[in-house]
Structures are given as C-alpha cells and as structure tokens.
Design a protein around this motif. Structure first.
Motif, short mmCIF file in Angstrom:
data_model
loop_
_atom_site.label_atom_id
_atom_site.label_comp_id
_atom_site.label_asym_id
_atom_site.label_seq_id
_atom_site.Cartn_x
_atom_site.Cartn_y
_atom_site.Cartn_z
N PRO A 122 66.15 84.28 -61.84
CA PRO A 122 66.89 83.28 -61.07
C PRO A 122 68.04 82.60 -61.83
CG PRO A 122 64.57 83.07 -60.61
CD PRO A 122 64.69 84.07 -61.73
N ILE A 123 67.87 82.34 -63.11
CA ILE A 123 68.93 81.67 -63.87
C ILE A 123 70.11 82.62 -64.07
CG2 ILE A 123 69.54 80.54 -66.06
CD1 ILE A 123 67.68 78.87 -64.17
N SER A 124 69.84 83.90 -64.31
CA SER A 124 70.94 84.88 -64.41
C SER A 124 71.73 84.91 -63.11
CB SER A 124 70.39 86.29 -64.69
OG SER A 124 69.95 86.40 -66.01
N LYS A 125 71.02 84.89 -62.00
CA LYS A 125 71.69 84.92 -60.70
C LYS A 125 72.56 83.68 -60.49
CE LYS A 125 68.36 87.83 -58.29
NZ LYS A 125 67.36 87.88 -57.21
N ILE A 126 72.06 82.53 -60.91
CA ILE A 126 72.85 81.30 -60.79
C ILE A 126 74.11 81.39 -61.65
CG2 ILE A 126 72.92 78.83 -61.38
CD1 ILE A 126 69.91 78.75 -60.53
N LEU A 127 73.94 81.82 -62.91
CA LEU A 127 75.08 81.89 -63.82
C LEU A 127 76.13 82.90 -63.36
CD1 LEU A 127 73.24 81.63 -67.25
CD2 LEU A 127 74.70 79.91 -66.19
N LYS A 128 75.70 83.97 -62.73
CA LYS A 128 76.63 85.00 -62.26
C LYS A 128 77.19 84.70 -60.87
CE LYS A 128 74.26 88.75 -64.64
NZ LYS A 128 73.46 89.97 -64.43
N GLY A 129 76.57 83.75 -60.17
CA GLY A 129 76.92 83.51 -58.78
C GLY A 129 78.03 82.50 -58.58
N ASN A 130 78.13 82.06 -57.35
CA ASN A 130 79.13 81.09 -56.94
C ASN A 130 78.46 79.72 -56.93
OD1 ASN A 130 81.21 79.71 -55.83
ND2 ASN A 130 81.17 80.77 -53.86
N VAL A 131 78.80 78.88 -57.89
CA VAL A 131 78.16 77.57 -58.04
C VAL A 131 79.14 76.48 -57.66
CG1 VAL A 131 77.07 75.98 -59.66
CG2 VAL A 131 76.68 78.42 -59.90
N THR A 132 78.68 75.54 -56.85
CA THR A 132 79.46 74.36 -56.50
C THR A 132 78.72 73.15 -57.02
OG1 THR A 132 80.24 75.44 -54.50
CG2 THR A 132 80.46 73.05 -54.59
N ILE A 133 79.41 72.25 -57.68
CA ILE A 133 78.79 71.02 -58.16
C ILE A 133 79.40 69.88 -57.37
CG2 ILE A 133 78.43 69.50 -60.14
CD1 ILE A 133 78.67 72.03 -61.91
N GLU A 134 78.57 69.18 -56.62
CA GLU A 134 79.02 68.07 -55.77
C GLU A 134 78.66 66.74 -56.42
OE1 GLU A 134 80.72 68.29 -52.93
OE2 GLU A 134 80.63 70.48 -52.84
N THR A 135 79.60 65.84 -56.51
CA THR A 135 79.36 64.49 -56.99
C THR A 135 79.97 63.53 -55.98
OG1 THR A 135 79.57 65.28 -59.27
CG2 THR A 135 79.65 62.91 -58.94
N PRO A 136 79.12 62.95 -55.11
CA PRO A 136 79.65 62.05 -54.07
C PRO A 136 80.40 60.87 -54.71
CG PRO A 136 77.31 62.47 -53.71
CD PRO A 136 77.68 63.07 -55.05
N ASP A 137 81.50 60.49 -54.12
CA ASP A 137 82.29 59.39 -54.68
C ASP A 137 81.87 58.03 -54.15
OD1 ASP A 137 83.24 59.62 -52.11
OD2 ASP A 137 85.33 59.91 -52.66
N ASP A 138 80.81 57.99 -53.34
CA ASP A 138 80.38 56.72 -52.76
C ASP A 138 79.22 56.08 -53.53
OD1 ASP A 138 78.53 58.60 -51.99
OD2 ASP A 138 78.26 57.80 -49.98
#
Length: 141
Positions: free
Chosen positions: A124-140
């Motif tokens: 699973p970690i290999s898949k995450i590192l090779k995949g499309n990752v979005t990091i969301e940080t809400p501004d509220d």
C-alpha cells in the motif's frame, strides 16, 4: 471518502528546535532533525520516517506472500534510500527511491527473485508513493 486511520496522526512541536512529538492511536514517539541542521537527532527525521514506511510495508507484504505460499524463508531484509536531483534549467525536483530486497542466507529461484519486485510494488505505501496524492489543508482552521 473513508479514512484509513481511525484517528488522525498528530504532531506537536514546542520551542525545542525540531523535537516533535508524534501521537498515533496507541502511543507516542519523538522525531527530530540531525545535529547538522541544529536538531538533536533524538528520533528519526521526516525522510527516515517516509523510507521506514516503505521498507516496513514492503517487508510485511513480502512476508504475507511467503507465508501464503508456505515458503521456507525465515528472514527478509528491505533497504531503501532517497535521492533528489534539481533540473538546473526548470528548477523541477526529481525524487528517486532505490530499494533492495534480500532473503538472508536463503537461496531463492529466479522466479521468486522476479516476483519479489512485483509483490513489493503492490504494498500500500508503494502504491501511495507512486500514485496521485492530494494534500488538503483547509484555510478555515
């Protein structure tokens, strides 16, 4: 979206330069930065944690496969290191992780040597590192 973790992993940093307390579902551990960048090296740095996730996941995935196939392989060793190159023309950073897998003193056939590469890429970690990752940080917050 369904989260993988029941509770988020939490980091708390105080005034001691770079010493960070990481809280997870069952406990806490310390991370830090190396002394060469003014940390105290009291725990793993973020790069070490990233590589630790990859090698732990790879080893566990291989162990599951080996146990399922009832193979007599008592030890699996996974090593990884990370390098980065900056394109002088574009400024783009390319990251490369080199990973090696060995089975201790156990002789393995060519089929398993090839299969270990496929299996290790399915953790699973290999898949995450090779995949499309979005990091969301809400501004509220």
């Amino acid at each position: 979206m369904k989260y993988i973790m029941e509770k988020p992993v939490k980091a708390i940093i105080g005034e001691q330069k770079y010493k960070t307390s990481i809280h997870w579902r069952n406990g806490e551990f310390i991370t830090d930065e190396p002394e060469k960048i003014e940390g105290k090296d009291l725990g793993p740095d973020p790069h070490t944690l990233l590589l630790s996730s990859l090698v732990a996941c790879t080893a566990a995935t291989l162990r599951m496969y080996i146990d399922h196939k009832k193979l007599n392989i008592p030890e699996i060793t996974v090593e990884a290191n990370l390098g980065q190159r900056i394109n002088s023309r574009t400024g783009e950073i390319t990251t490369r992780i080199d990973k090696s897998i060995s089975f201790g003193d156990t002789e393995v056939d060519d089929k398993l040597k090839q299969r270990r590469i496929e299996i290790s890429g399915s953790c699973p970690i290999s898949k995450i590192l090779k995949g499309n990752v979005t990091i969301e940080t809400p501004d509220d917050q």
